[in-house]
Motif scaffolding. Structure first.
Motif, PDB file in Angstrom:
ATOM      1  N   THR A 149     -12.248  -5.555 -36.895  1.00 30.00           N
ATOM      2  CA  THR A 149     -11.564  -4.823 -35.891  1.00 30.00           C
ATOM      3  C   THR A 149     -11.621  -5.703 -34.461  1.00 30.00           C
ATOM      4  O   THR A 149     -12.730  -5.613 -33.884  1.00 30.00           O
ATOM      5  CB  THR A 149     -12.051  -3.253 -35.350  1.00 30.00           C
ATOM      6  OG1 THR A 149     -11.634  -2.734 -36.607  1.00 30.00           O
ATOM      7  CG2 THR A 149     -11.053  -2.507 -34.582  1.00 30.00           C
ATOM      8  N   SER A 155     -15.755  -5.701 -33.908  1.00 26.37           N
ATOM      9  CA  SER A 155     -16.772  -5.081 -34.760  1.00 26.37           C
ATOM     10  C   SER A 155     -16.414  -5.244 -36.174  1.00 26.37           C
ATOM     11  O   SER A 155     -15.498  -5.798 -36.578  1.00 26.37           O
ATOM     12  CB  SER A 155     -16.800  -3.464 -34.614  1.00 26.37           C
ATOM     13  OG  SER A 155     -15.386  -3.270 -34.848  1.00 26.37           O
ATOM     14  N   ASP A 214     -17.365  -3.632 -39.962  1.00 28.52           N
ATOM     15  CA  ASP A 214     -17.542  -2.515 -40.289  1.00 28.52           C
ATOM     16  C   ASP A 214     -18.241  -1.478 -39.389  1.00 28.52           C
ATOM     17  O   ASP A 214     -19.490  -0.754 -39.566  1.00 28.52           O
ATOM     18  CB  ASP A 214     -18.579  -2.708 -41.645  1.00 28.52           C
ATOM     19  CG  ASP A 214     -18.104  -2.236 -42.828  1.00 28.52           C
ATOM     20  OD1 ASP A 214     -17.108  -1.982 -42.775  1.00 28.52           O
ATOM     21  OD2 ASP A 214     -18.969  -2.076 -43.736  1.00 28.52           O
ATOM     22  N   SER A 215     -17.688  -1.226 -38.307  1.00 25.34           N
ATOM     23  CA  SER A 215     -18.213  -0.563 -37.209  1.00 25.34           C
ATOM     24  C   SER A 215     -19.324  -1.149 -36.290  1.00 25.34           C
ATOM     25  O   SER A 215     -19.815  -0.125 -35.542  1.00 25.34           O
ATOM     26  CB  SER A 215     -18.509   1.089 -37.548  1.00 25.34           C
ATOM     27  OG  SER A 215     -17.541   1.417 -38.334  1.00 25.34           O
ATOM     28  N   ASP A 226     -20.833  -3.191 -33.759  1.00 25.84           N
ATOM     29  CA  ASP A 226     -20.349  -4.082 -32.347  1.00 25.84           C
ATOM     30  C   ASP A 226     -21.152  -5.439 -32.334  1.00 25.84           C
ATOM     31  O   ASP A 226     -22.318  -5.460 -32.216  1.00 25.84           O
ATOM     32  CB  ASP A 226     -20.606  -3.245 -31.148  1.00 25.84           C
ATOM     33  CG  ASP A 226     -20.140  -3.955 -29.913  1.00 25.84           C
ATOM     34  OD1 ASP A 226     -19.554  -4.991 -30.155  1.00 25.84           O
ATOM     35  OD2 ASP A 226     -20.349  -3.391 -28.686  1.00 25.84           O
TER      36      ASP A 226
END
Length: 240
Positions: free
Chosen positions: A21, A81, A83-84, A86
């Protein structure tokens, strides 16, 4: 393993949802007195298991984007990120661990060490990880060689291989650590048409067999036509 890195690896286990992301990513470089804006407010999500190509003219920002996704370069602003997790909150040791355990790299010039055998070239990145035993390394290397059909070339040096075989060694090296993500910068650029097709077939098969996420930068129409998604970069912006 240090607690921070152990927790990082646990948090990075693929959950078959959004793997990458990028939000409002900006990156610029100073060339003399000129400021070059390589990426401008990039927003991009890559799902786990995608086979995606990033396309655009030379200087459009493709390689810069791959370098940021690969934790080789750092964005000036925005968030990134995996897998979430940061990435910007990680220290250099944690980013190094992430690159070594979760990301594989394939280069257009192969980047094989000429004095090492095929086996030893694939082994190199695994030696950095103290948690992998010699027996585990051997199993990972031979499994990757089998996946690319080069078991019988394990003792050959790169100069004893064709261009297509060398690129398959590079793919095996990228896969040996069982990464969640493989990044490839123009992986078929130095290959003829026949070997390009073979390399694309190999990567597609591995994407489907191992469910590894592949992201490429490419100008190769043959590769573009085989990907499940095309991201177009123009002047540092996602155009499509």
């Amino acid at each position: 393993m240090p607690l921070a890195l152990k927790n990082l690896n646990q948090n990075l286990e693929p959950n078959r949802s959004s793997l990458i992301t990028l939000t409002d990513i900006c990156k610029s470089y100073q060339l003399g007195q000129t400021k070059v804006h390589a990426l401008r407010n990039i927003n991009l999500t890559i799902e786990a298991g995608e086979f995606t190509c990033i396309v655009g003219a030379s200087g459009s920002g493709k390689t810069t984007l791959l370098n940021i996704i690969g934790c080789i370069d750092r964005a000036d602003s925005g968030t990134y990120s995996i897998d979430s997790v940061d990435v910007h909150s990680l220290d250099e040791d944690q980013k190094s661990s992430l690159r070594n355990t979760k990301i594989g790299f394939i280069f257009q010039t192969f980047n094989l060490v000429p004095v090492l055998s095929v086996y030893e070239n694939i082994e190199l990145p695994l030696l950095i990880n103290p948690g992998i035993s010699r027996q585990e390394r051997d199993a990972l290397i031979m499994s990757s060689l089998e996946d690319v059909g080069l078991q019988d070339k394990r003792n050959n040096r790169p100069d004893q291989l064709s261009g297509g075989q060398r690129q398959r060694v590079a793919i095996a090296r990228a896969l040996a650590g069982n990464p969640a993500l493989v990044l490839a910068d123009e992986p078929t650029a130095n290959l003829d048409s026949l070997n390009s097709h073979k390399i694309i077939d190999t990567m597609l098969e591995l994407n489907q067999k191992r469910r590894i996420t592949f992201i490429f930068s490419t100008h190769d129409d043959k590769l573009m036509s085989r990907t499940t998604r095309k991201v177009v970069i123009k002047d540092g912006v996602v155009a499509l």
